[in-house]
Motif scaffolding. Structure first.
Motif, PDB file in Angstrom:
ATOM      1  N   ARG A 198     -13.851  -0.241  -7.544  1.00 25.64           N
ATOM      2  CA  ARG A 198     -14.307   0.719  -6.886  1.00 25.64           C
ATOM      3  C   ARG A 198     -13.247   1.301  -5.814  1.00 25.64           C
ATOM      4  O   ARG A 198     -12.999   2.452  -5.623  1.00 25.64           O
ATOM      5  CB  ARG A 198     -15.542   0.620  -6.088  1.00 25.64           C
ATOM      6  CG  ARG A 198     -16.626   0.495  -7.080  1.00 25.64           C
ATOM      7  CD  ARG A 198     -18.001   0.114  -6.339  1.00 25.64           C
ATOM      8  NE  ARG A 198     -17.931  -1.406  -5.672  1.00 25.64           N
ATOM      9  CZ  ARG A 198     -18.412  -2.337  -6.432  1.00 25.64           C
ATOM     10  NH1 ARG A 198     -18.674  -2.491  -7.578  1.00 25.64           N
ATOM     11  NH2 ARG A 198     -18.299  -3.558  -5.669  1.00 25.64           N
ATOM     12  N   ILE A 199     -12.485   0.596  -5.290  1.00 27.20           N
ATOM     13  CA  ILE A 199     -11.533   0.762  -4.376  1.00 27.20           C
ATOM     14  C   ILE A 199     -10.434   1.618  -4.982  1.00 27.20           C
ATOM     15  O   ILE A 199      -9.580   2.574  -4.701  1.00 27.20           O
ATOM     16  CB  ILE A 199     -10.786  -0.364  -3.602  1.00 27.20           C
ATOM     17  CG1 ILE A 199     -11.881  -1.117  -2.764  1.00 27.20           C
ATOM     18  CG2 ILE A 199      -9.540  -0.149  -2.709  1.00 27.20           C
ATOM     19  CD1 ILE A 199     -11.575  -2.295  -2.161  1.00 27.20           C
TER      20      ILE A 199
ATOM     21  N   ARG B 217     -11.191   5.204  -6.097  1.00 23.68           N
ATOM     22  CA  ARG B 217     -11.413   5.856  -4.998  1.00 23.68           C
ATOM     23  C   ARG B 217      -9.856   6.512  -4.760  1.00 23.68           C
ATOM     24  O   ARG B 217      -9.778   7.594  -4.330  1.00 23.68           O
ATOM     25  CB  ARG B 217     -12.097   5.279  -3.590  1.00 23.68           C
ATOM     26  CG  ARG B 217     -13.515   5.145  -3.907  1.00 23.68           C
ATOM     27  CD  ARG B 217     -13.918   4.286  -3.095  1.00 23.68           C
ATOM     28  NE  ARG B 217     -13.559   4.531  -1.366  1.00 23.68           N
ATOM     29  CZ  ARG B 217     -13.531   3.788  -0.330  1.00 23.68           C
ATOM     30  NH1 ARG B 217     -14.354   2.583  -0.684  1.00 23.68           N
ATOM     31  NH2 ARG B 217     -13.142   3.980   0.861  1.00 23.68           N
ATOM     32  N   PHE B 218      -8.931   5.581  -4.619  1.00 26.69           N
ATOM     33  CA  PHE B 218      -7.580   5.647  -4.430  1.00 26.69           C
ATOM     34  C   PHE B 218      -6.975   6.783  -5.530  1.00 26.69           C
ATOM     35  O   PHE B 218      -6.238   7.809  -5.116  1.00 26.69           O
ATOM     36  CB  PHE B 218      -6.591   4.618  -4.172  1.00 26.69           C
ATOM     37  CG  PHE B 218      -5.262   4.730  -4.304  1.00 26.69           C
ATOM     38  CD1 PHE B 218      -4.877   5.084  -3.059  1.00 26.69           C
ATOM     39  CD2 PHE B 218      -4.399   4.560  -5.457  1.00 26.69           C
ATOM     40  CE1 PHE B 218      -3.427   5.513  -3.010  1.00 26.69           C
ATOM     41  CE2 PHE B 218      -3.221   4.904  -5.232  1.00 26.69           C
ATOM     42  CZ  PHE B 218      -2.316   5.518  -3.963  1.00 26.69           C
TER      43      PHE B 218
ATOM     44  N   VAL C  93      -8.655   0.221   3.651  1.00 25.43           N
ATOM     45  CA  VAL C  93      -9.190  -1.039   2.947  1.00 25.43           C
ATOM     46  C   VAL C  93      -8.358  -1.580   1.845  1.00 25.43           C
ATOM     47  O   VAL C  93      -8.630  -2.998   1.751  1.00 25.43           O
ATOM     48  CB  VAL C  93     -10.598  -0.317   2.223  1.00 25.43           C
ATOM     49  CG1 VAL C  93     -11.031  -1.116   1.237  1.00 25.43           C
ATOM     50  CG2 VAL C  93     -11.470   0.420   3.200  1.00 25.43           C
ATOM     51  N   MET C  94      -7.740  -0.828   1.076  1.00 21.73           N
ATOM     52  CA  MET C  94      -6.745  -1.638   0.273  1.00 21.73           C
ATOM     53  C   MET C  94      -5.722  -2.237   0.848  1.00 21.73           C
ATOM     54  O   MET C  94      -5.433  -3.586   0.408  1.00 21.73           O
ATOM     55  CB  MET C  94      -5.966  -0.405  -0.468  1.00 21.73           C
ATOM     56  CG  MET C  94      -4.873  -0.966  -1.598  1.00 21.73           C
ATOM     57  SD  MET C  94      -4.374   0.378  -2.456  1.00 21.73           S
ATOM     58  CE  MET C  94      -5.518   1.334  -3.087  1.00 21.73           C
TER      59      MET C  94
ATOM     60  N   SER D  94      -8.756   6.162   5.009  1.00 25.14           N
ATOM     61  CA  SER D  94      -9.722   5.419   4.949  1.00 25.14           C
ATOM     62  C   SER D  94      -9.526   4.294   3.764  1.00 25.14           C
ATOM     63  O   SER D  94      -9.702   2.988   3.719  1.00 25.14           O
ATOM     64  CB  SER D  94     -11.070   5.805   5.123  1.00 25.14           C
ATOM     65  OG  SER D  94     -11.312   6.524   3.922  1.00 25.14           O
ATOM     66  N   THR D  95      -9.409   4.878   2.617  1.00 30.56           N
ATOM     67  CA  THR D  95      -9.189   4.079   1.429  1.00 30.56           C
ATOM     68  C   THR D  95      -8.167   3.126   1.554  1.00 30.56           C
ATOM     69  O   THR D  95      -8.092   2.114   1.151  1.00 30.56           O
ATOM     70  CB  THR D  95      -9.066   4.634   0.086  1.00 30.56           C
ATOM     71  OG1 THR D  95     -10.332   5.715   0.069  1.00 30.56           O
ATOM     72  CG2 THR D  95      -8.874   4.183  -1.079  1.00 30.56           C
TER      73      THR D  95
ATOM     74  N   THR E 141       0.965  -1.288   0.079  1.00 27.23           N
ATOM     75  CA  THR E 141       0.036  -0.042  -0.149  1.00 27.23           C
ATOM     76  C   THR E 141       0.696   1.169   0.101  1.00 27.23           C
ATOM     77  O   THR E 141       0.463   2.227  -0.740  1.00 27.23           O
ATOM     78  CB  THR E 141      -1.005   0.082   1.330  1.00 27.23           C
ATOM     79  OG1 THR E 141      -1.696  -1.093   1.098  1.00 27.23           O
ATOM     80  CG2 THR E 141      -1.756   1.193   1.346  1.00 27.23           C
TER      81      THR E 141
ATOM     82  N   ASP F  43      -6.334   9.645   0.927  1.00 28.62           N
ATOM     83  CA  ASP F  43      -7.528   9.181   1.889  1.00 28.62           C
ATOM     84  C   ASP F  43      -7.033   8.089   2.676  1.00 28.62           C
ATOM     85  O   ASP F  43      -6.897   6.742   2.204  1.00 28.62           O
ATOM     86  CB  ASP F  43      -8.702   8.743   0.844  1.00 28.62           C
ATOM     87  CG  ASP F  43      -9.869   8.468   1.448  1.00 28.62           C
ATOM     88  OD1 ASP F  43      -9.793   8.402   2.999  1.00 28.62           O
ATOM     89  OD2 ASP F  43     -11.232   8.409   1.136  1.00 28.62           O
TER      90      ASP F  43
END
Length: 270
Positions: A77-78, A81-82, A94-95, A90-91, A44, A88
């Motif tokens: 979608r993830i 968003r990234f 999740v990633m 929060s993203t 990440t 972000d």
């Protein structure tokens, strides 16, 4: 499929995609990621670094190519968003969770039992364990497949079937290497594939242990002839059906995969 068509498709697969070209450029700037397998957190951080240092160079049209094969999945979608907001937190969380243990809904189209994607060349390898079966097939070149206590080598014609929750990584750092990943839902495996596979052999024992026990089943490895037209043609057809979204493609993909399993058993037991 005739031999000229097979050669054309092999040549097409060897061509680096736009995304792989960008990954290679970044990979060569970061020698620190080449000598070990990353954790989900480290991957990440690497992707955030790519977005912060290279992302501004990409046009909006080019950035759309980052996730072309996952447009109907949660991972798309993830990713979108990234790309829209790399800062972000929060993203990013999740990633990381998705990289550590991908779930079925992260990569599968809702109606499909199979998902197909190439192993991206020059994406740094990271340790992860899937919630589904994964079949790796090497079309060309060589690629190591890492497990915590073992490394096996994939070469043309190699097949590896990896059970859910098996920790593994696939560093693919060569332009000449083409490995495809065929993901199979474990949640629908018995309903869709079980009755079509001959019983009482190493493959059904492997699948039964993976589905019915908490035992770590790890993987199965098969070596087929690289020019085995029956097997390569089936894998091409599965990829086509996954990509083109034609009527009844789910049924055809499942039928082709069942036949693929049978041909693997034939080559092993023959």
């Amino acid at each position: 499929m005739d031999e000229s068509e097979r050669k054309r498709r092999r040549s097409e697969k060897l061509q680096m995609t736009w995304l792989e070209e960008q990954l290679r450029k970044c990979f060569r700037k970061r020698p620190d990621v080449t000598d070990h397998i990353l954790t989900g957190d480290e991957l990440t951080d690497y992707i955030r670094w790519m977005a912060e240092t290279e992302g501004a160079k990409y046009s909006s049209e080019a950035r759309k190519a980052v996730l072309p094969r996952l447009r109907h999945s949660n991972m798309n979608r993830i990713g979108q968003r990234f790309l829209a907001a790399p800062e972000d937190i929060s993203t990013l969380e999740v990633m990381t969770a998705t990289y550590n243990r991908p779930e079925e809904n992260d990569f599968f189209v809702t109606a499909h039992d199979i998902s197909v994607d190439p192993v991206l060349r020059f994406m740094p390898a990271h340790w992860h364990q899937n919630a589904y079966f994964e079949v790796l097939y090497c079309f060309s070149g060589t690629c190591p497949l890492h497990f915590p206590d073992e490394i096996i080598d994939l070469s043309p014609g190699s097949v590896a079937i990896i059970a859910p929750d098996t920790v593994h990584a696939t560093p693919c750092y060569s332009e000449d290497t083409v490995v495809y990943s065929y993901l199979i839902r474990s949640s629908t495996f018995k309903e869709v594939f079980w009755n079509s596979i001959p019983q009482g052999n190493l493959m059904t024992t492997f699948f039964r242990r993976a589905l019915e026990t908490n035992q770590t089943t790890s993987y199965l490895q098969f070596e087929t002839e690289p020019e085995n037209a029956s097997i390569t043609d089936l894998l091409y057809e599965i990829e086509d059906e996954s990509r083109l979204h034609r009527p009844y493609n789910t049924q055809l993909m499942n039928a082709y995969m069942s036949t693929f399993f049978i041909l693997l058993l034939r080559s092993y037991e023959g």
